[in-house]
Write a protein that holds these residues in place. Sequence first.
Motif, PDB file in Angstrom:
ATOM      1  N   LEU A   1       0.828  -1.204   0.000  1.00 44.02           N
ATOM      2  CA  LEU A   1       0.000   0.000   0.000  1.00 44.02           C
ATOM      3  C   LEU A   1       0.867   1.260   0.000  1.00 44.02           C
ATOM      4  CD1 LEU A   1      -2.812   1.296   0.178  1.00 44.02           C
ATOM      5  CD2 LEU A   1      -2.660   1.066   2.672  1.00 44.02           C
ATOM      6  N   VAL A   2       0.577   2.149  -0.940  1.00 40.03           N
ATOM      7  CA  VAL A   2       1.222   3.466  -1.019  1.00 40.03           C
ATOM      8  C   VAL A   2       0.111   4.509  -1.014  1.00 40.03           C
ATOM      9  CG1 VAL A   2       2.748   4.983  -2.322  1.00 40.03           C
ATOM     10  CG2 VAL A   2       3.128   2.504  -2.374  1.00 40.03           C
ATOM     11  N   VAL A   3       0.100   5.371  -0.004  1.00 44.70           N
ATOM     12  CA  VAL A   3      -0.906   6.417   0.126  1.00 44.70           C
ATOM     13  C   VAL A   3      -0.273   7.746  -0.272  1.00 44.70           C
ATOM     14  CG1 VAL A   3      -2.473   7.619   1.691  1.00 44.70           C
ATOM     15  CG2 VAL A   3      -2.060   5.166   1.973  1.00 44.70           C
ATOM     16  N   LEU A   4      -0.916   8.451  -1.206  1.00 44.06           N
ATOM     17  CA  LEU A   4      -0.379   9.701  -1.748  1.00 44.06           C
ATOM     18  C   LEU A   4      -1.259  10.867  -1.301  1.00 44.06           C
ATOM     19  CD1 LEU A   4      -0.349   7.398  -4.418  1.00 44.06           C
ATOM     20  CD2 LEU A   4       1.576   8.938  -4.818  1.00 44.06           C
ATOM     21  N   VAL A   5      -0.645  11.852  -0.658  1.00 46.58           N
ATOM     22  CA  VAL A   5      -1.369  12.929   0.011  1.00 46.58           C
ATOM     23  C   VAL A   5      -1.135  14.253  -0.734  1.00 46.58           C
ATOM     24  CG1 VAL A   5      -1.818  14.027   2.231  1.00 46.58           C
ATOM     25  CG2 VAL A   5      -0.861  11.710   2.164  1.00 46.58           C
ATOM     26  N   HIS A   6      -2.216  14.845  -1.225  1.00 50.13           N
ATOM     27  CA  HIS A   6      -2.112  16.091  -1.991  1.00 50.13           C
ATOM     28  C   HIS A   6      -2.013  17.306  -1.081  1.00 50.13           C
ATOM     29  CE1 HIS A   6      -6.145  17.688  -1.153  1.00 50.13           C
ATOM     30  NE2 HIS A   6      -6.593  16.438  -1.223  1.00 50.13           N
ATOM     31  N   GLY A   7      -1.715  18.455  -1.712  1.00 44.57           N
ATOM     32  CA  GLY A   7      -1.634  19.719  -0.986  1.00 44.57           C
ATOM     33  C   GLY A   7      -2.677  20.713  -1.448  1.00 44.57           C
TER      34      GLY A   7
ATOM     35  N   TYR B   1       2.047  -2.046  -7.043  1.00 45.75           N
ATOM     36  CA  TYR B   1       1.696  -1.454  -5.758  1.00 45.75           C
ATOM     37  C   TYR B   1       0.196  -1.154  -5.726  1.00 45.75           C
ATOM     38  CZ  TYR B   1       6.730  -0.719  -5.304  1.00 45.75           C
ATOM     39  OH  TYR B   1       8.085  -0.910  -5.228  1.00 45.75           O
ATOM     40  N   ARG B   2      -0.358  -1.108  -4.538  1.00 45.27           N
ATOM     41  CA  ARG B   2      -1.736  -0.644  -4.386  1.00 45.27           C
ATOM     42  C   ARG B   2      -1.655   0.841  -4.054  1.00 45.27           C
ATOM     43  NH1 ARG B   2      -6.519  -2.782  -0.222  1.00 45.27           N
ATOM     44  NH2 ARG B   2      -8.238  -1.686  -1.278  1.00 45.27           N
ATOM     45  N   ALA B   3      -1.862   1.679  -5.043  1.00 44.98           N
ATOM     46  CA  ALA B   3      -1.710   3.127  -4.903  1.00 44.98           C
ATOM     47  C   ALA B   3      -3.067   3.760  -4.635  1.00 44.98           C
ATOM     48  CB  ALA B   3      -1.087   3.723  -6.162  1.00 44.98           C
ATOM     49  N   VAL B   4      -3.136   4.569  -3.578  1.00 42.18           N
ATOM     50  CA  VAL B   4      -4.388   5.191  -3.165  1.00 42.18           C
ATOM     51  C   VAL B   4      -4.141   6.674  -2.891  1.00 42.18           C
ATOM     52  CG1 VAL B   4      -6.222   5.221  -1.442  1.00 42.18           C
ATOM     53  CG2 VAL B   4      -5.238   3.035  -2.171  1.00 42.18           C
ATOM     54  N   ALA B   5      -4.863   7.537  -3.602  1.00 41.47           N
ATOM     55  CA  ALA B   5      -4.733   8.987  -3.433  1.00 41.47           C
ATOM     56  C   ALA B   5      -6.081   9.556  -2.998  1.00 41.47           C
ATOM     57  CB  ALA B   5      -4.277   9.642  -4.731  1.00 41.47           C
ATOM     58  N   PRO B   6      -6.231   9.892  -1.713  1.00 42.22           N
ATOM     59  CA  PRO B   6      -7.510  10.434  -1.247  1.00 42.22           C
ATOM     60  C   PRO B   6      -7.652  11.918  -1.520  1.00 42.22           C
ATOM     61  CG  PRO B   6      -5.986  10.267   0.589  1.00 42.22           C
ATOM     62  CD  PRO B   6      -5.275   9.698  -0.611  1.00 42.22           C
ATOM     63  N   ASP B   7      -8.899  12.365  -1.695  1.00 45.79           N
ATOM     64  CA  ASP B   7      -9.205  13.775  -1.475  1.00 45.79           C
ATOM     65  C   ASP B   7      -9.144  13.959   0.035  1.00 45.79           C
ATOM     66  OD1 ASP B   7      -9.665  14.116  -4.157  1.00 45.79           O
ATOM     67  OD2 ASP B   7     -11.841  14.310  -3.986  1.00 45.79           O
ATOM     68  N   MET B   8      -8.354  14.894   0.489  1.00 43.19           N
ATOM     69  CA  MET B   8      -8.164  15.037   1.925  1.00 43.19           C
ATOM     70  C   MET B   8      -9.342  15.772   2.570  1.00 43.19           C
ATOM     71  SD  MET B   8      -5.413  13.450   2.743  1.00 43.19           S
ATOM     72  CE  MET B   8      -4.900  14.116   4.337  1.00 43.19           C
TER      73      MET B   8
ATOM     74  N   ASP C   1      -2.175  -2.820   7.878  1.00 39.41           N
ATOM     75  CA  ASP C   1      -1.584  -2.299   9.110  1.00 39.41           C
ATOM     76  C   ASP C   1      -0.251  -1.619   8.855  1.00 39.41           C
ATOM     77  OD1 ASP C   1       0.071  -4.459   8.609  1.00 39.41           O
ATOM     78  OD2 ASP C   1      -0.494  -5.577  10.405  1.00 39.41           O
ATOM     79  N   ARG C   2       0.125  -1.468   7.560  1.00 37.22           N
ATOM     80  CA  ARG C   2       1.352  -0.765   7.201  1.00 37.22           C
ATOM     81  C   ARG C   2       1.158  -0.109   5.842  1.00 37.22           C
ATOM     82  NH1 ARG C   2       6.886  -3.814   8.058  1.00 37.22           N
ATOM     83  NH2 ARG C   2       7.513  -1.818   8.956  1.00 37.22           N
ATOM     84  N   ALA C   3       1.869   0.999   5.612  1.00 38.37           N
ATOM     85  CA  ALA C   3       1.779   1.689   4.328  1.00 38.37           C
ATOM     86  C   ALA C   3       2.987   2.590   4.149  1.00 38.37           C
ATOM     87  CB  ALA C   3       0.495   2.520   4.244  1.00 38.37           C
ATOM     88  N   VAL C   4       3.312   2.843   2.906  1.00 41.70           N
ATOM     89  CA  VAL C   4       4.244   3.916   2.547  1.00 41.70           C
ATOM     90  C   VAL C   4       3.411   5.163   2.354  1.00 41.70           C
ATOM     91  CG1 VAL C   4       5.922   4.749   0.848  1.00 41.70           C
ATOM     92  CG2 VAL C   4       5.791   2.299   1.392  1.00 41.70           C
ATOM     93  N   VAL C   5       3.885   6.298   2.855  1.00 43.98           N
ATOM     94  CA  VAL C   5       3.152   7.543   2.686  1.00 43.98           C
ATOM     95  C   VAL C   5       3.989   8.510   1.851  1.00 43.98           C
ATOM     96  CG1 VAL C   5       3.976   8.524   4.892  1.00 43.98           C
ATOM     97  CG2 VAL C   5       1.848   9.360   3.859  1.00 43.98           C
ATOM     98  N   VAL C   6       3.333   9.119   0.869  1.00 47.48           N
ATOM     99  CA  VAL C   6       3.968  10.067  -0.042  1.00 47.48           C
ATOM    100  C   VAL C   6       3.172  11.363   0.015  1.00 47.48           C
ATOM    101  CG1 VAL C   6       4.628  10.529  -2.439  1.00 47.48           C
ATOM    102  CG2 VAL C   6       4.724   8.183  -1.549  1.00 47.48           C
TER     103      VAL C   6
END
Length: 325
Positions: free
Chosen positions: A25-31, A51-58, A92-97
């Motif tokens: 899991l890789v979670v991508l966080v926008h600005g 990878y399981r890439a997930v980009a949320p609207d924050m 229970d674990r992820a990479v955060v970008v």
Amino acid sequence: MRTHRIKTDGLTQQVLEAGPEDGELVVLVHGFPELGISWRAQVQALGAAGYRAVAPDMRGYGGTDRPEARDDHTILHLVGDLVDLVRALGRDRAVVVGHDWGANVAWHAALIRPDLFHAVACLSVPFQPRIPKGPPTVLMQALARRVGLGEFYINQFQAEDAHLEFEADVASALRRGFYAYDGATPDNRRSTGFQPEGTTFLSAAPDDATLPPWMSEHHFAEYVEAFTVSGFRGPLDWYRCIDLNWSLTAAFQDRRIEVPAAFLVGDRDPVRVYAGQHEARMKDWLPDLRAQVVLTGAGHWVQQERPQEVNAFLMEFLSARGRPD
């Protein structure tokens, strides 16, 4: 890639997702002022690589819930939203970008929950350790006086009605914002983050601001539609919580980020005018800093300006770091 909504403990989050469900899991966080779609090129590439890439609207943005209270947008809420999202995805674990404001969230996610966020990569905004001297907005005012370039935009955003200028003409606001921080914008027309007397973040941008070369009319329309619905109050509440964040994070004073980390910034990014000094000391605060890259010719919207280079940077970091145990 698919867009869907996920119910977490705190709120319902809209996410852009690609890749196998059993992929890392890789979670991508926008600005600001962006959305999960700002990571479209990275979500697609990471998903294709397994990878399981997930980009949320924050929180406060786009298709995700928008709390009403200003103080519901602190760094602890934002990190908590990522924790909730990872749990809702069954992990229970992820990479955060992270990028821009999302970089600040990602750095703090790795700082506060290294057990969960076991690697971190950020773009544009370096890690900035908590300064014990006093609230950040006071220090920002002092910096603005010292450099003599005008009022710092973050101080202007503290006004309770600052979001109304953005909402008066959403398309104009977004066009000016993207133009002012883009790498292709001429030096004398790009923002420094400090506004001349009598101007604001938006009014200081040229009236003839155009879309950046990488921004299609269709992609721009996606932003305009989303912010027309969601508004800018929530996004600016992130800025209005900066001093509160300083108070809430006292327990983490002098703590370092110990997980594997990487950082990339464009050499034409205006953020370097006021935060670039932190780049020189990143190794002090991130002892496992694996890469620190300055991308020639790139501005602030680096993952959209230079998607191939950013994709390669992320892939190299993820590959060299190795898979978690």
